[in-house]
Design a protein around this motif. Sequence first.
Motif, PDB file in Angstrom:
ATOM      1  N   PRO A   1       0.816  -1.220   0.000  1.00  0.00           N
ATOM      2  CA  PRO A   1       0.000   0.000   0.000  1.00  0.00           C
ATOM      3  C   PRO A   1       0.848   1.268   0.000  1.00  0.00           C
ATOM      4  O   PRO A   1       1.919   1.321   0.604  1.00  0.00           O
ATOM      5  CB  PRO A   1      -0.817  -0.128   1.287  1.00  0.00           C
ATOM      6  CG  PRO A   1      -0.025  -1.047   2.157  1.00  0.00           C
ATOM      7  CD  PRO A   1       0.664  -2.001   1.243  1.00  0.00           C
TER       8      PRO A   1
ATOM      9  N   MET B   1      -6.968   1.223  -3.307  1.00  0.00           N
ATOM     10  CA  MET B   1      -7.065  -0.182  -2.921  1.00  0.00           C
ATOM     11  C   MET B   1      -8.286  -0.806  -3.589  1.00  0.00           C
ATOM     12  O   MET B   1      -9.403  -0.274  -3.494  1.00  0.00           O
ATOM     13  CB  MET B   1      -7.184  -0.336  -1.401  1.00  0.00           C
ATOM     14  CG  MET B   1      -7.213  -1.797  -0.949  1.00  0.00           C
ATOM     15  SD  MET B   1      -7.171  -1.997   0.843  1.00  0.00           S
ATOM     16  CE  MET B   1      -8.862  -1.552   1.283  1.00  0.00           C
TER      17      MET B   1
ATOM     18  N   THR C   1       2.184  -6.350   8.721  1.00  0.00           N
ATOM     19  CA  THR C   1       0.886  -5.872   8.260  1.00  0.00           C
ATOM     20  C   THR C   1       0.930  -4.348   8.119  1.00  0.00           C
ATOM     21  O   THR C   1       1.909  -3.694   8.491  1.00  0.00           O
ATOM     22  CB  THR C   1      -0.228  -6.278   9.239  1.00  0.00           C
ATOM     23  OG1 THR C   1       0.036  -5.680  10.533  1.00  0.00           O
ATOM     24  CG2 THR C   1      -0.289  -7.799   9.379  1.00  0.00           C
TER      25      THR C   1
ATOM     26  N   VAL D   1      -8.331   0.349   8.478  1.00  0.00           N
ATOM     27  CA  VAL D   1      -8.299  -0.958   7.825  1.00  0.00           C
ATOM     28  C   VAL D   1      -6.959  -1.628   8.108  1.00  0.00           C
ATOM     29  O   VAL D   1      -5.892  -0.991   7.981  1.00  0.00           O
ATOM     30  CB  VAL D   1      -8.504  -0.814   6.300  1.00  0.00           C
ATOM     31  CG1 VAL D   1      -8.420  -2.174   5.620  1.00  0.00           C
ATOM     32  CG2 VAL D   1      -9.848  -0.149   6.005  1.00  0.00           C
TER      33      VAL D   1
ATOM     34  N   PHE E   1      -4.437  -4.328   6.758  1.00  0.00           N
ATOM     35  CA  PHE E   1      -4.123  -5.052   5.525  1.00  0.00           C
ATOM     36  C   PHE E   1      -2.952  -6.004   5.750  1.00  0.00           C
ATOM     37  O   PHE E   1      -1.936  -5.626   6.335  1.00  0.00           O
ATOM     38  CB  PHE E   1      -3.788  -4.070   4.403  1.00  0.00           C
ATOM     39  CG  PHE E   1      -3.233  -4.712   3.165  1.00  0.00           C
ATOM     40  CD1 PHE E   1      -4.042  -5.497   2.354  1.00  0.00           C
ATOM     41  CD2 PHE E   1      -1.899  -4.559   2.810  1.00  0.00           C
ATOM     42  CE1 PHE E   1      -3.532  -6.107   1.212  1.00  0.00           C
ATOM     43  CE2 PHE E   1      -1.385  -5.150   1.675  1.00  0.00           C
ATOM     44  CZ  PHE E   1      -2.201  -5.933   0.871  1.00  0.00           C
ATOM     45  N   ASN E   2      -3.103  -7.242   5.253  1.00  0.00           N
ATOM     46  CA  ASN E   2      -2.054  -8.247   5.369  1.00  0.00           C
ATOM     47  C   ASN E   2      -1.530  -8.594   3.974  1.00  0.00           C
ATOM     48  O   ASN E   2      -2.223  -9.252   3.198  1.00  0.00           O
ATOM     49  CB  ASN E   2      -2.590  -9.502   6.056  1.00  0.00           C
ATOM     50  CG  ASN E   2      -1.490 -10.504   6.381  1.00  0.00           C
ATOM     51  OD1 ASN E   2      -0.399 -10.470   5.818  1.00  0.00           O
ATOM     52  ND2 ASN E   2      -1.770 -11.400   7.316  1.00  0.00           N
TER      53      ASN E   2
ATOM     54  N   THR F   1      -5.362  -9.802   2.202  1.00  0.00           N
ATOM     55  CA  THR F   1      -6.696  -9.622   2.772  1.00  0.00           C
ATOM     56  C   THR F   1      -6.717  -8.361   3.625  1.00  0.00           C
ATOM     57  O   THR F   1      -5.671  -7.895   4.098  1.00  0.00           O
ATOM     58  CB  THR F   1      -7.113 -10.821   3.640  1.00  0.00           C
ATOM     59  OG1 THR F   1      -6.135 -11.030   4.668  1.00  0.00           O
ATOM     60  CG2 THR F   1      -7.247 -12.084   2.805  1.00  0.00           C
ATOM     61  N   ALA F   2      -7.912  -7.830   3.822  1.00  0.00           N
ATOM     62  CA  ALA F   2      -8.078  -6.628   4.633  1.00  0.00           C
ATOM     63  C   ALA F   2      -9.302  -6.781   5.530  1.00  0.00           C
ATOM     64  O   ALA F   2     -10.306  -7.384   5.136  1.00  0.00           O
ATOM     65  CB  ALA F   2      -8.225  -5.395   3.745  1.00  0.00           C
TER      66      ALA F   2
ATOM     67  N   ILE G   1      -8.149  -8.779  -1.386  1.00  0.00           N
ATOM     68  CA  ILE G   1      -7.662  -7.549  -2.019  1.00  0.00           C
ATOM     69  C   ILE G   1      -6.901  -7.903  -3.296  1.00  0.00           C
ATOM     70  O   ILE G   1      -5.983  -8.728  -3.269  1.00  0.00           O
ATOM     71  CB  ILE G   1      -6.760  -6.749  -1.056  1.00  0.00           C
ATOM     72  CG1 ILE G   1      -7.503  -6.443   0.249  1.00  0.00           C
ATOM     73  CG2 ILE G   1      -6.263  -5.478  -1.723  1.00  0.00           C
ATOM     74  CD1 ILE G   1      -8.758  -5.632   0.068  1.00  0.00           C
TER      75      ILE G   1
END
Length: 239
Positions: free
Chosen positions: A152, A158, A186, A208, A210-211, A216-217, A233
């Motif tokens: 990110p 996103m 993360t 949020v 995010f991993n 995934t989020a 994601i």
Amino acid sequence: MPFSAKAVPLFLVFFLSMLFGCAKTVPQPSQPARMHGDSVKNIPQAPPAAKIPKPSVTPQAKPQPKPESAEAPPCRECETVSSDQDRADCFKLQPGKTAKNSKGKTVTGRCQPQCVPYARCRSGIMTCRLGDTGPVEWFECARKSKATTSIPKAGSIMVIGVNTRRKMPTGHLGYVEEACPNADGTWTLRFSHTNFDRKCHLDLDAKVLFNPKTMTASFLSGPWKTWAKDLKISGFILR
């Protein structure tokens, strides 16, 4: 007994040897002759051979462990978009107009701005304008142009994958206001999006998690907090 003529030479040899004696051994300098009455202690001994000193070997120092660097690890700072941008300019709610279709049924058109126009306005990213492009279509087009990432970035978009259970057949997207890296790998994002309820309402600064390992989020705040967990994601669209 009279001596015979043959015995005379033998007698002379014997007599002379007794007169003069046997030859004495000449003592060597390193071994002096031992005189009668000398004790063992009085016998001079040869000086011991000089010892050749062994070359001194300096023991090699054992390698010492390198001290840990005193430098602190690089600071993991948040990345935030410029604060001088007026976010209100990109959201002017326009409810959909109602009309009757060919069957006489009253229908309501789509409100504006949908998630795509809002994200384009906030980010300034105008790539892949393919008419009524959906979120997933936009991402795939940007990916072919190498304008996407799995990490990110503040100011990126996103893209949430298709989720038919939540009536998102073309996916969903929003604008990343801030991206903060966490120690466990993360990211904590501050995320703004519109039309999250299909009524074009605006959700600003949702938190949020995010991993990037699982892509995934999960929403930790905002209207989606109650159900939006481990959303798939696609990635992030860059300028």
